[in-house]
Design an enzyme around this catalytic site. Structure first.
Site, mmCIF file in Angstrom:
data_model
loop_
_atom_site.group_PDB
_atom_site.id
_atom_site.type_symbol
_atom_site.label_atom_id
_atom_site.label_comp_id
_atom_site.label_asym_id
_atom_site.label_seq_id
_atom_site.Cartn_x
_atom_site.Cartn_y
_atom_site.Cartn_z
ATOM 1 N N LYS A 113 64.768 69.340 35.955
ATOM 2 C CA LYS A 113 63.496 70.091 35.862
ATOM 3 C C LYS A 113 62.874 69.884 34.486
ATOM 4 O O LYS A 113 63.485 70.196 33.464
ATOM 5 C CB LYS A 113 63.762 71.576 36.110
ATOM 6 C CG LYS A 113 62.530 72.485 35.858
ATOM 7 C CD LYS A 113 62.826 73.966 36.159
ATOM 8 C CE LYS A 113 61.660 74.868 35.762
ATOM 9 N NZ LYS A 113 61.930 76.315 36.008
ATOM 10 N N ARG B 9 61.154 75.059 41.538
ATOM 11 C CA ARG B 9 61.516 74.570 42.876
ATOM 12 C C ARG B 9 60.408 73.704 43.466
ATOM 13 O O ARG B 9 60.669 72.813 44.255
ATOM 14 C CB ARG B 9 61.860 75.773 43.769
ATOM 15 C CG ARG B 9 60.734 76.745 43.950
ATOM 16 C CD ARG B 9 61.224 78.118 44.412
ATOM 17 N NE ARG B 9 61.942 78.843 43.354
ATOM 18 C CZ ARG B 9 62.504 80.025 43.501
ATOM 19 N NH1 ARG B 9 62.439 80.652 44.661
ATOM 20 N NH2 ARG B 9 63.150 80.593 42.500
ATOM 21 N N ASP C 13 55.124 81.583 39.299
ATOM 22 C CA ASP C 13 56.212 81.459 38.329
ATOM 23 C C ASP C 13 57.471 80.859 38.971
ATOM 24 O O ASP C 13 58.417 80.516 38.272
ATOM 25 C CB ASP C 13 56.510 82.841 37.727
ATOM 26 C CG ASP C 13 57.280 82.753 36.423
ATOM 27 O OD1 ASP C 13 57.410 81.632 35.883
ATOM 28 O OD2 ASP C 13 57.749 83.804 35.948
ATOM 29 N N LYS D 133 53.999 85.472 32.833
ATOM 30 C CA LYS D 133 55.170 86.172 32.312
ATOM 31 C C LYS D 133 54.750 87.161 31.220
ATOM 32 O O LYS D 133 53.712 86.975 30.585
ATOM 33 C CB LYS D 133 56.136 85.151 31.687
ATOM 34 C CG LYS D 133 56.840 84.254 32.677
ATOM 35 C CD LYS D 133 57.764 83.277 31.952
ATOM 36 C CE LYS D 133 58.456 82.334 32.926
ATOM 37 N NZ LYS D 133 59.400 83.000 33.828
HETATM 38 N N1 BES Z 1 61.916 79.068 34.148
HETATM 39 C C1 BES Z 1 62.066 80.252 34.896
HETATM 40 C C2 BES Z 1 63.508 80.732 34.987
HETATM 41 C C3 BES Z 1 64.165 81.181 33.710
HETATM 42 C C4 BES Z 1 64.281 82.517 33.424
HETATM 43 C C5 BES Z 1 64.746 80.273 32.838
HETATM 44 C C6 BES Z 1 64.928 82.936 32.273
HETATM 45 C C7 BES Z 1 65.379 80.686 31.688
HETATM 46 C C8 BES Z 1 65.481 82.021 31.415
HETATM 47 C C9 BES Z 1 61.571 80.035 36.338
HETATM 48 O O1 BES Z 1 60.537 79.141 36.469
HETATM 49 C C10 BES Z 1 61.106 81.335 36.835
HETATM 50 O O2 BES Z 1 60.165 81.851 36.292
HETATM 51 N N2 BES Z 1 61.730 81.839 37.891
HETATM 52 C C11 BES Z 1 61.367 83.076 38.489
HETATM 53 C C12 BES Z 1 61.431 82.911 39.981
HETATM 54 C C13 BES Z 1 60.870 84.068 40.753
HETATM 55 C C14 BES Z 1 59.397 84.220 40.481
HETATM 56 C C15 BES Z 1 61.132 83.860 42.233
HETATM 57 C C16 BES Z 1 62.327 84.140 38.005
HETATM 58 O O3 BES Z 1 63.503 83.867 37.844
HETATM 59 O O4 BES Z 1 61.866 85.264 37.756
HETATM 60 ZN ZN ZN Z 2 60.403 77.692 35.043
HETATM 61 MN MN MN Z 3 58.668 80.050 36.179
#
Ligand code: BES
Ligand code: ZN
Ligand code: MN
Length: 500
Positions: free
Chosen positions: A267, A353, A349, A279
């Site tokens: 990724k 995926r 966010d 965020k």
């Molecule tokens: N890059 C983030 C995940 C992440 C969170 C990496 C904390 C490192 C530290 C990812 O793109 C993300 O935002 N995921 C969301 C998914 C959700 C919206 C289904 C998450 O984990 O909140």
């Molecule tokens: Zn991310």
């Molecule tokens: Mn994200």
């Protein structure tokens, strides 16, 4: 930066001339017999430190001594933890603790010995490898962007791995591998650490091109127009809010004619603001690390280039920013993926995926023997496993086991999460084939299930490194920030496949 290399030293410890001699010991109340001669020459300090109980040999424990004689200016006792539980990972970690101290002391060189009694069966070759790896890890620091350094320190240039002359050949073979892995580790960490305004998708593509030129890989880079031609609608949806052009990077390492390659997918979100589903501001700067999977793939290719193992590997990196703007993708939008499945974007966010699913579809053209993807995919995996283990999921139990064993050797532990059918329901969409977010529960598994829907015709494993890709504070064996998670695991995985 911190370009440390290892050597092998076979003179008796009492005669090793060095600014810092680090000695790794397990827990115990007596000094190992292999150190009595050194202790005698040094003036009895080692025995006193151990028998007094001041130095216990616990994991990460370190005690600096100034010997009264002998050739070492300083001696550092480093703990390995419980004697019966010492593994290659404990030795790697102790070497990192020592290297970190060497750096703090301004020592350009240090020697590292594991007392023979403390090795717990770790073979000389493994010892050479993990000491070189650990030294590279502990000596690392990122100073490239400081115009005025806080405290000018010389780089640690080399570690001398002390061993018996009968072991020297094996230790040398191991340290050669360890130096290569340390170089990949360093490359990944340097890339991770670069801020989002420097490390853009095109910057990652340039890094891949440089690696290809240095080591003779084939490199292909798709720009936005080429992605449109390919039909990478999910990756393009993430990229559409950004002024920075996305890149889809493909590296090919071919060492054995027509063997099916291992696919490594990383990724490469060079900054994840969340997009329209933005965020919170708190710690958002850490989202520069959202390209850690890409860094792991590039780090692994550095290792391949140096070691040239007999295995074919293809690396794929979908690279983009995730930003909000007037052109950004919106919650509720439906896009068509490279595979052809339609996706309802519930949460912008959940972008990782979306970019990975197009890579997992694209990789089919290489007819891969196995595909591993590595991604900072979910906050949920941090809730489940903290900062200790990588979350592992997949469609093939044998491959999951193989990856977990590689992780064990690498000191990058993987813990499985189940992709049971019941969880697939989380991703049912009213309007499209699948939605990209399943809500609060089982977030890491929902991420894994989403990816699985785009895996077709090959064994696959997904590694969620959101908890392990970087640290939020300084550690005893590791500077604050990037960890290069995945580099050592990938290296162990492909080296084992090459040897098989
Ligand atoms: N890059 C983030 C995940 C992440 C969170 C990496 C904390 C490192 C530290 C990812 O793109 C993300 O935002 N995921 C969301 C998914 C959700 C919206 C289904 C998450 O984990 O909140
Ligand atoms: Zn991310
Ligand atoms: Mn994200």
């Amino acid at each position: 930066m911190s370009d440390i290399t290892s050597t092998v030293a076979t003179s008796p410890l009492a005669q090793l001339e060095t600014p810092l001699l680090a000695l790794a010991l397990g827990q115990g109340s007596t000094l190992p017999a292999s150190l009595t001669e050194l202790d005698r020459v040094a003036g009895g300090f080692l025995d006193r430190a151990v028998t007094s109980g001041d130095f216990k040999g616990k994991r990460d424990e370190a005690l600096l001594l100034y010997p009264g004689g002998g050739e070492a200016q300083r001696i550092l006792l480093v703990g390995l933890g419980k004697a019966g539980e010492v593994t290659r990972s404990s030795i790697r970690r102790a070497a990192a603790v020592a290297a970190k101290r060497a750096r703090a002391l301004g020592a350009k060189q240090f020697a590292f010995a594991v007392a023979a009694e403390a090795r717990n069966g770790v073979a000389p070759k493994e010892l050479g490898q993990v000491v070189a790896e650990g030294a590279g890890q502990g000596a690392w620091a990122f100073t490239a962007l400081k115009a005025t350094p806080d405290e000018p320190r010389p780089e640690v240039e080399s570690v001398a791995i002390a061993c018996d002359s009968r072991e020297a050949n094996d230790v040398t073979a191991g340290r050669r591998v360890g130096d290569a892995i340390a170089a990949g580790h360093r490359l990944a960490r340097d890339l991770q650490m670069q801020p989002g305004n420097v490390c853009t998708p095109s910057y990652l593509a340039d890094q891949a091109k440089q690696l290809a030129a240095a080591h003779g890989f084939t490199v292909t880079v798709l720009d936005r127009a080429a992605m449109r031609q390919e039909g990478m609608g999910a990756l393009l949806a993430v990229a559409q809010g950004s002024a920075q052009e996305p890149r889809f990077i493909v590296l090919e390492y071919t060492a054995v004619g027509d063997a099916a390659p291992v696919g490594l997918v990383g990724k490469g979100v060079t900054f994840d603001s969340g997009g329209i589903s933005i965020k919170p501001a708190q710690n958002m700067e850490e989202m520069k690390f959202d390209m850690s999977g890409a860094a792991a793939v590039l780090g692994a290719f550095e290792v391949l280039g140096r070691l040239k193992p007999k295995v074919n590997v293809v690396g794929l990196i979908p690279a983009t920013e995730n930003l909000p703007s007037g052109t950004a993708v919106k919650p509720g939008d439906v896009v068509k993926s490279h595979l052809g499945k339609t996706i309802e974007i519930i949460n912008t966010d959940a972008e990782g995926r979306l970019i990975l699913c197009d890579a997992l579809s694209y990789v089919r053209r290489f007819k891969p023997a196995a595909v591993l993807d590595v991604a900072t995919l979910t906050g949920a995996v941090v809730v489940a496993l903290g900062h200790v283990a990588i979350g592992v999921m997949g469609n093939d139990d044998a491959l999951i086991a193989e990856v977990r064993e590689a992780g064990e050797r690498a000191g990058e532990r993987c813990w499985p999460l189940p992709l049971w059918d019941d969880y697939r329901d989380l991703l049912k969409s009213d309007i499209a084939d699948i939605k990209n977010s399943g809500g609060r529960g089982a977030g890491a598994i929902a991420g894994g299930w989403f990816l699985r829907e785009f895996v077709n015709g090959y064994p696959w494993v997904h590694l969620d490194i959101a908890g392990t890709a970087y640290t939020e504070g300084e550690g005893p064996s590791q500077a604050k920030g990037p960890t290069a998670a995945g580099v050592r695991l990938f290296s162990e995985f492909v080296l084992k496949r090459a040897a098989a």
